[in-house]
Design a protein around this motif. Sequence first.
Motif, mmCIF file in Angstrom:
data_model
loop_
_atom_site.group_PDB
_atom_site.id
_atom_site.type_symbol
_atom_site.label_atom_id
_atom_site.label_comp_id
_atom_site.label_asym_id
_atom_site.label_seq_id
_atom_site.Cartn_x
_atom_site.Cartn_y
_atom_site.Cartn_z
ATOM 1 N N ASN A 199 0.821 -1.213 0.000
ATOM 2 C CA ASN A 199 0.000 0.000 0.000
ATOM 3 C C ASN A 199 0.856 1.265 0.000
ATOM 4 O OD1 ASN A 199 -2.520 -1.245 -0.053
ATOM 5 N ND2 ASN A 199 -2.617 -1.453 2.167
ATOM 6 N N LEU A 200 1.916 1.256 0.787
ATOM 7 C CA LEU A 200 2.803 2.418 0.840
ATOM 8 C C LEU A 200 3.485 2.634 -0.505
ATOM 9 C CD1 LEU A 200 4.317 1.778 4.373
ATOM 10 C CD2 LEU A 200 2.926 3.761 3.734
ATOM 11 N N GLU A 201 3.969 1.551 -1.102
ATOM 12 C CA GLU A 201 4.621 1.658 -2.412
ATOM 13 C C GLU A 201 3.633 2.167 -3.455
ATOM 14 O OE1 GLU A 201 7.123 1.881 -5.400
ATOM 15 O OE2 GLU A 201 7.776 1.387 -3.359
ATOM 16 N N ASP A 202 2.406 1.618 -3.431
ATOM 17 C CA ASP A 202 1.375 2.068 -4.375
ATOM 18 C C ASP A 202 1.105 3.560 -4.195
ATOM 19 O OD1 ASP A 202 1.113 -0.458 -5.413
ATOM 20 O OD2 ASP A 202 -0.741 -0.942 -4.340
ATOM 21 N N ALA A 203 0.937 3.982 -2.948
ATOM 22 C CA ALA A 203 0.593 5.382 -2.664
ATOM 23 C C ALA A 203 1.681 6.333 -3.158
ATOM 24 C CB ALA A 203 0.353 5.574 -1.164
ATOM 25 N N PHE A 204 2.935 6.035 -2.813
ATOM 26 C CA PHE A 204 4.021 6.942 -3.198
ATOM 27 C C PHE A 204 4.216 6.971 -4.716
ATOM 28 C CE2 PHE A 204 5.974 5.807 1.173
ATOM 29 C CZ PHE A 204 5.071 6.657 1.796
ATOM 30 N N SER A 205 4.050 5.805 -5.350
ATOM 31 C CA SER A 205 4.221 5.735 -6.798
ATOM 32 C C SER A 205 3.100 6.468 -7.532
ATOM 33 C CB SER A 205 4.275 4.276 -7.257
ATOM 34 O OG SER A 205 5.391 3.615 -6.701
ATOM 35 N N ILE A 206 1.860 6.242 -7.103
ATOM 36 C CA ILE A 206 0.709 6.900 -7.742
ATOM 37 C C ILE A 206 0.810 8.413 -7.556
ATOM 38 C CG2 ILE A 206 -1.790 7.217 -7.641
ATOM 39 C CD1 ILE A 206 -1.972 4.237 -6.811
ATOM 40 N N LEU A 211 0.001 12.243 -9.944
ATOM 41 C CA LEU A 211 -0.384 13.538 -9.393
ATOM 42 C C LEU A 211 0.761 14.544 -9.341
ATOM 43 C CD1 LEU A 211 -2.587 12.282 -6.413
ATOM 44 C CD2 LEU A 211 -3.299 12.849 -8.735
ATOM 45 N N GLY A 212 1.976 14.076 -9.615
ATOM 46 C CA GLY A 212 3.106 14.990 -9.602
ATOM 47 C C GLY A 212 3.591 15.391 -8.228
ATOM 48 N N VAL A 213 3.256 14.593 -7.213
ATOM 49 C CA VAL A 213 3.720 14.879 -5.851
ATOM 50 C C VAL A 213 5.068 14.186 -5.650
ATOM 51 C CG1 VAL A 213 3.265 14.561 -3.386
ATOM 52 C CG2 VAL A 213 1.385 15.104 -4.953
ATOM 53 N N PRO A 214 6.142 14.939 -5.446
ATOM 54 C CA PRO A 214 7.468 14.331 -5.308
ATOM 55 C C PRO A 214 7.525 13.282 -4.210
ATOM 56 C CG PRO A 214 7.666 16.698 -5.530
ATOM 57 C CD PRO A 214 6.201 16.405 -5.388
ATOM 58 N N ARG A 215 8.247 12.211 -4.477
ATOM 59 C CA ARG A 215 8.352 11.090 -3.537
ATOM 60 C C ARG A 215 9.438 11.399 -2.501
ATOM 61 N NH1 ARG A 215 7.859 4.888 -5.040
ATOM 62 N NH2 ARG A 215 8.693 3.899 -3.165
#
Length: 310
Positions: A199-206, A211-215
């Motif tokens: 879930n964390l990997e999915d969230a940060f990747s998506i 959305l263009g939110v830097p990881r």
Amino acid sequence: QCKPPLKVKDLFIDIQDGKILMALLEVLSGQKLMHEYKSSTHRIFRLNNIAKALKFLEDRNVKLVSIDAAEIADGNSSLVLGLIWNIILFFQIKELTGNLNRNSSSSSLSSGPSGPESDTSHPSTPSVERNMSVTVKDQRKAIRALLIWVQRKTRKYGVAVQDFASSWRSGLAFLAIIKAIDSTLVDMKQALEKSARENLEDAFSIAQNKLGVPRLLEPEDIMVESPDEQSIVTYVAQFLEHFPELEGEDFRDPDKELPIESTYVHIKDTPSEKEGKILILSESEENMYTVNHERSHPAPPKVHIHDTPE
């Protein structure tokens, strides 16, 4: 974002001559600072550069406790990190949550409990001591405003966020924020079947790819007993910055209950001596419900909660 761009390879070393610090403040504030930078290997000039940057911050009521030019010039890691956190808090989190406050008819920043911390006096008072104390209060209010915004965005998907630490370990809170922004990007029911790491990997990747939110985080940063609150606050604040159109709806009535789209039931095994399972629904700190059910039966698809004790 500097022209020409500057690259930071080692923050504790690169910050020691003041150039990176001045450039950062110039980009964040939109004001000219770099013309005061003096390039030199002599310590006195390096100290002078840093002192100008610190004075720039203090003039804007950024509270700097025990941070002086010499400590930054020596690369004191804890004080360098403290300085950067104060810059993040003031220029990103406080400013963005201040926009939430200005865009709402009911101030989220003053929606906390009454008392010393709920003082909403403007920090332009002539008293230095008062000035510093209000700055601390503003920090707390800014983080609280961000938390309220998160709770508004996540609770309709059955995700309870109580803080900027353990509430994020499952990854569901990050996914719920993304879903609130674009419902097509996340399937919360599928997320319940996945591990926290997935879930964390999915969230940060998506967030980064769609959305263009830097990881700024990795799953390993969150999958610990006590995740770093400041890191999570910094990352989550980016969603406000990228999607300001979501702000107006969030604080019209902080106490008004929003309908929950779906109530997701998490099943927790009870101790081995007890034959059964506990269904846990956690909507807020004040409302946490547990329901026992037999292990031999499947979990119910819905649990209805009434105001009565039954």
